[in-house]
Enzyme design. Structure first.
Site, short mmCIF file in Angstrom:
data_model
loop_
_atom_site.label_atom_id
_atom_site.label_comp_id
_atom_site.label_asym_id
_atom_site.label_seq_id
_atom_site.Cartn_x
_atom_site.Cartn_y
_atom_site.Cartn_z
N ASN A 66 1.17 -1.32 0.28
CA ASN A 66 0.51 -0.07 0.39
C ASN A 66 0.75 1.24 0.39
OD1 ASN A 66 -1.57 1.85 0.67
ND2 ASN A 66 -2.43 1.15 2.84
N TRP A 67 0.97 1.74 -1.36
CA TRP A 67 1.59 2.96 -1.31
C TRP A 67 1.32 4.26 -0.83
CZ3 TRP A 67 4.30 2.36 -6.66
CH2 TRP A 67 5.37 1.62 -7.06
N LYS A 68 -0.10 4.29 -0.09
CA LYS A 68 -0.56 5.21 0.39
C LYS A 68 -0.66 6.85 -0.28
CE LYS A 68 0.10 3.19 4.57
NZ LYS A 68 -0.24 3.79 5.87
N HIS B 204 -9.36 0.37 5.01
CA HIS B 204 -8.07 0.95 5.29
C HIS B 204 -8.50 2.22 6.39
CE1 HIS B 204 -4.03 2.25 6.11
NE2 HIS B 204 -3.67 1.21 5.37
N GLU C 97 -7.30 4.25 7.25
CA GLU C 97 -6.59 5.65 7.22
C GLU C 97 -7.68 6.71 7.08
OE1 GLU C 97 -2.93 5.22 5.57
OE2 GLU C 97 -2.14 4.87 7.71
N GLU D 144 -5.60 -5.66 10.22
CA GLU D 144 -4.67 -4.20 10.79
C GLU D 144 -5.16 -3.58 12.18
OE1 GLU D 144 -2.09 -2.71 6.60
OE2 GLU D 144 -4.11 -2.16 7.20
N GLY E 249 2.34 1.46 10.65
CA GLY E 249 3.14 2.57 11.08
C GLY E 249 4.19 2.94 11.96
N SER F 241 3.54 -2.71 10.70
CA SER F 241 4.68 -2.79 10.64
C SER F 241 5.40 -4.23 10.59
CB SER F 241 5.19 -2.31 12.53
OG SER F 241 4.97 -1.28 11.95
N GLY G 123 2.53 -1.39 4.82
CA GLY G 123 2.13 0.54 3.91
C GLY G 123 4.32 0.68 3.84
N GLY G 124 4.49 1.27 5.15
CA GLY G 124 6.56 1.43 4.39
C GLY G 124 6.73 0.57 4.50
C1 PEP Z 1 -0.90 0.11 6.15
O1 PEP Z 1 -1.01 0.64 5.52
O2 PEP Z 1 -1.68 -0.81 6.14
C2 PEP Z 1 0.36 -0.77 6.99
C3 PEP Z 1 -0.17 -1.88 7.13
O3 PEP Z 1 1.47 0.09 6.74
P1 PEP Z 1 2.88 -0.40 8.00
O4 PEP Z 1 3.01 -0.85 6.65
O5 PEP Z 1 3.84 1.44 7.57
O6 PEP Z 1 2.41 -0.45 9.37
#
Ligand code: PEP
Length: 256
Positions: free
Chosen positions: A9-11, A95, A97, A167, A173, A213, A234-235
């Site tokens: 997920n490049w957000k 998600h 967010e 999640e 994050g 994470s 994500g990251g």
């Molecule tokens: C996400 O945004 O779905 C996510 C899991 O982010 P991260 O891996 O950065 O925690």
């Protein structure tokens, strides 16, 4: 046997040059993922660019959101038909967010899920509790209510092409990853819910991803859990080396 899905997920990140570089690196090295399925979900403005960059490599294309209406006066929104037109196969829905910053409800996520499935897109439906909810002992209650709210009306045929992502909001994050016990407990619970709502055979086919994470150094432990079928990242998905290392760790687990 469920094929693990490793989804990035490049957000709201990358620009043209960095999206092209990231996509081309992942496409060139896609075989490092072994039997795991790779998926990248760039911002919608870069979907065409990423699709063209991936070319015929074994990397899927996903979007980060969609609107439930088919077309019309909905300024700024994107329809399922538009995503299909661009060659998108998956769409992340609900998600945290979008739920907690942009105010999406389970009813919104449900409308989007049904619209996506109706258009032939595969939704990745996210569920997860806040830290305060976990600390209050409400994790199972929150997950149950998000599951039934977001997936209401999804048929047995549709649920097998749906992906669920657990999640925990406190792990997204933050660098705080769920322990294997915490992750497996919720994933097992989700599998049980699928069995109760559909049947055991169907529940066995649905992929349940963990997100929060995930990094190369914790991926193997998480991906080895019996009810974890991949990761939503994500990251770490913004670094090709890390994303591919997570995919390789997942594939290695599958071979044991
Ligand atoms: C996400 O945004 O779905 C996510 C899991 O982010 P991260 O891996 O950065 O925690």
């Amino acid at each position: 046997m469920r094929t693990p899905l490793i989804a990035g997920n490049w957000k709201m990140n990358t620009d043209t040059a960095s999206a092209r570089l990231l996509a081309s690196t992942i496409a060139r090295r896609a075989d490092e993922a072994g039997d795991s399925e790779l998926l990248v979900c760039p911002s919608s403005v870069y979907l065409s660019l990423v699709r063209d960059t991936i070319g015929s490599a074994a990397v899927g294309l996903g979007a980060q959101n969609v609107y439930h209406e088919a077309n019309g006066a909905f300024t700024g929104e994107i329809s399922t038909a538009m995503l299909c037109d661009l060659g998108v196969q998956y769409v992340i829905l609900g998600h945290s967010e979008r739920r907690h910053i942009l105010g999406e409800t389970d009813a919104d996520v449900n409308r989007k899920t049904l619209a996506a499935l109706g258009a032939g897109l595969r939704p990745i439906v996210c569920v997860g509790e806040l830290l305060s909810e976990r600390e209050a002992g409400k994790t199972a209650e929150v997950i149950h209510s998000q599951f039934s709210g977001a997936l209401a009306g999804v048929s047995a045929e549709q649920i097998v092409s749906t992906v669920i992502a657990y999640e925990p909001v406190w792990a997204i994050g933050t660098g705080k990853v769920a322990t294997p016990e915490q992750a497996e407990e919720v994933h097992r619970d989700l599998r049980k819910l699928l069995t109760e709502c559909y049947n055991a055979g169907i529940a066995d086919k649905v992929r349940i991803l963990y997100g929060g994470s995930v990094k190369p150094d914790n991926a193997k432990q998480l991906m080895a859990l019996p009810n974890v079928d991949g990761a939503l990242i994500g990251g770490a998905s913004l670094k090709a080396d890390d994303f591919l290392a997570i995919a390789a760790a997942s594939a290695a687990v599958g071979q044991v």
